[in-house]
Write a protein that holds these residues in place. Sequence first.
Motif, PDB file in Angstrom:
ATOM      1  N   ASN A 165       0.631  -1.153   0.141  1.00 34.47           N
ATOM      2  CA  ASN A 165      -0.097  -0.140  -0.073  1.00 34.47           C
ATOM      3  C   ASN A 165       1.063   0.989  -0.070  1.00 34.47           C
ATOM      4  OD1 ASN A 165      -2.168   1.860   0.267  1.00 34.47           O
ATOM      5  ND2 ASN A 165      -2.500   1.557   2.446  1.00 34.47           N
ATOM      6  N   GLY A 166       0.954   1.884  -1.127  1.00 29.88           N
ATOM      7  CA  GLY A 166       1.936   3.136  -1.497  1.00 29.88           C
ATOM      8  C   GLY A 166       3.317   2.669  -0.954  1.00 29.88           C
ATOM      9  N   ASP A 167       3.728   3.348   0.225  1.00 25.11           N
ATOM     10  CA  ASP A 167       5.386   3.101   0.236  1.00 25.11           C
ATOM     11  C   ASP A 167       5.655   2.141   1.742  1.00 25.11           C
ATOM     12  OD1 ASP A 167       6.477   4.816  -1.584  1.00 25.11           O
ATOM     13  OD2 ASP A 167       6.175   6.509  -0.195  1.00 25.11           O
ATOM     14  N   ARG A 168       4.217   1.484   1.922  1.00 25.20           N
ATOM     15  CA  ARG A 168       4.500   0.465   2.837  1.00 25.20           C
ATOM     16  C   ARG A 168       4.215  -1.040   2.499  1.00 25.20           C
ATOM     17  NH1 ARG A 168       1.659   2.605   8.599  1.00 25.20           N
ATOM     18  NH2 ARG A 168       2.953   4.687   8.727  1.00 25.20           N
ATOM     19  N   ALA A 169       4.671  -1.959   3.043  1.00 29.50           N
ATOM     20  CA  ALA A 169       4.410  -3.549   2.426  1.00 29.50           C
ATOM     21  C   ALA A 169       4.537  -4.236   3.658  1.00 29.50           C
ATOM     22  CB  ALA A 169       5.111  -3.797   1.298  1.00 29.50           C
ATOM     23  N   ILE A 170       3.682  -5.474   3.609  1.00 34.42           N
ATOM     24  CA  ILE A 170       3.669  -6.652   4.484  1.00 34.42           C
ATOM     25  C   ILE A 170       4.159  -7.840   3.593  1.00 34.42           C
ATOM     26  CG2 ILE A 170       2.657  -8.146   6.204  1.00 34.42           C
ATOM     27  CD1 ILE A 170       3.045  -5.749   7.320  1.00 34.42           C
TER      28      ILE A 170
ATOM     29  N   TYR B  63      -1.297 -10.454  12.944  1.00 30.38           N
ATOM     30  CA  TYR B  63      -1.737 -10.007  11.685  1.00 30.38           C
ATOM     31  C   TYR B  63      -2.602  -8.598  11.773  1.00 30.38           C
ATOM     32  CZ  TYR B  63      -1.038 -14.986  10.485  1.00 30.38           C
ATOM     33  OH  TYR B  63      -0.520 -16.170  10.315  1.00 30.38           O
ATOM     34  N   ARG B  64      -3.216  -8.689  12.956  1.00 31.43           N
ATOM     35  CA  ARG B  64      -4.014  -7.248  13.378  1.00 31.43           C
ATOM     36  C   ARG B  64      -3.104  -6.154  12.996  1.00 31.43           C
ATOM     37  NH1 ARG B  64      -4.565  -3.761  16.825  1.00 31.43           N
ATOM     38  NH2 ARG B  64      -3.130  -5.060  18.294  1.00 31.43           N
ATOM     39  N   ARG B  65      -1.995  -6.193  13.776  1.00 31.21           N
ATOM     40  CA  ARG B  65      -0.916  -5.102  13.865  1.00 31.21           C
ATOM     41  C   ARG B  65      -0.530  -4.791  12.404  1.00 31.21           C
ATOM     42  NH1 ARG B  65       3.617  -6.950  16.611  1.00 31.21           N
ATOM     43  NH2 ARG B  65       4.634  -5.179  15.820  1.00 31.21           N
ATOM     44  N   GLY B  66      -0.061  -5.880  11.465  1.00 33.87           N
ATOM     45  CA  GLY B  66       0.003  -5.707  10.138  1.00 33.87           C
ATOM     46  C   GLY B  66      -1.007  -4.978   9.259  1.00 33.87           C
ATOM     47  N   ALA B  67      -2.231  -5.378   9.560  1.00 37.80           N
ATOM     48  CA  ALA B  67      -3.116  -4.934   8.403  1.00 37.80           C
ATOM     49  C   ALA B  67      -3.531  -3.494   8.761  1.00 37.80           C
ATOM     50  CB  ALA B  67      -4.521  -5.786   8.732  1.00 37.80           C
ATOM     51  N   ASN B  68      -3.351  -3.071  10.122  1.00 40.67           N
ATOM     52  CA  ASN B  68      -3.582  -1.603  10.710  1.00 40.67           C
ATOM     53  C   ASN B  68      -2.270  -0.987  10.339  1.00 40.67           C
ATOM     54  OD1 ASN B  68      -4.547   0.369  12.449  1.00 40.67           O
ATOM     55  ND2 ASN B  68      -2.715   0.055  13.505  1.00 40.67           N
ATOM     56  N   TRP B  69      -1.117  -1.430  10.138  1.00 36.11           N
ATOM     57  CA  TRP B  69      -0.046  -0.473   9.873  1.00 36.11           C
ATOM     58  C   TRP B  69      -0.191  -0.453   8.274  1.00 36.11           C
ATOM     59  CZ3 TRP B  69       4.388  -1.627   6.448  1.00 36.11           C
ATOM     60  CH2 TRP B  69       5.533  -0.696   6.933  1.00 36.11           C
ATOM     61  N   LEU B  70      -0.531  -1.461   7.572  1.00 37.28           N
ATOM     62  CA  LEU B  70      -0.574  -1.466   5.977  1.00 37.28           C
ATOM     63  C   LEU B  70      -1.613  -0.528   5.769  1.00 37.28           C
ATOM     64  CD1 LEU B  70       0.760  -2.631   3.728  1.00 37.28           C
ATOM     65  CD2 LEU B  70      -1.163  -4.123   3.383  1.00 37.28           C
TER      66      LEU B  70
END
Length: 204
Positions: free
Chosen positions: A78-83, A187-194
């Motif tokens: 998502n833009g400049d972020r990725a998981i 997973y929750r943290r990753g989705a929120n950060w993304l």
Amino acid sequence: MDAKLLDELYIRQTIERWAVWRDAGDWDRFETVWHPDGVMMATWFQGHHKDFIRVTQEGWKKGVSILHFLGGSAVDINGDRAIAQTKMTISQRGDVEGVLCDVVCTGRFYDFMVRHDGEWKVLHRQPIYEKDRIDPVDPAASLSLDHTALAAMPAGYRHLAYIQTRIGYNVKMDMPMLTGPEVDNLYRRGANWLAGGDGEFPKF
């Protein structure tokens, strides 16, 4: 080439360089895969990547042998972020109750990746530990473990934790595994950060 696919290739390149340069002890190039604030979470160490490099070097001098092998990956951008999730094995060789053994742990690297100065870097690496096993290097050797101590270790990395505690490391006992509240929270943290959140990263 599609821009998203190109980003995925660059992210995968960064992850592969992490494994090759870390296991080769190519520390100057290994540092380049990290964001300046990059953090490594592992069973035996949690902290800034520069400290991770330092303690890994110290372990090498003491004969600690930990290697990595990578499998397939899946990347969400998502833009400049990725998981990025990448299948991996961690292989550690060492003395266990007087017998030279290999411990192999299968899992995933769960990486919070960020584009920094135009390049994809590792901001936060959290392994997920799925299952492991221990085998004597000499198949004819007889290995006897402390089964009470072994049973007290987390199921996804109990043999890895066993060997690491035996050589003096303070092992973190609440790491994410294949299932459970820790991985659900990751997973929750990753989705929120993304999606633009703060990621709830630990402070060191």
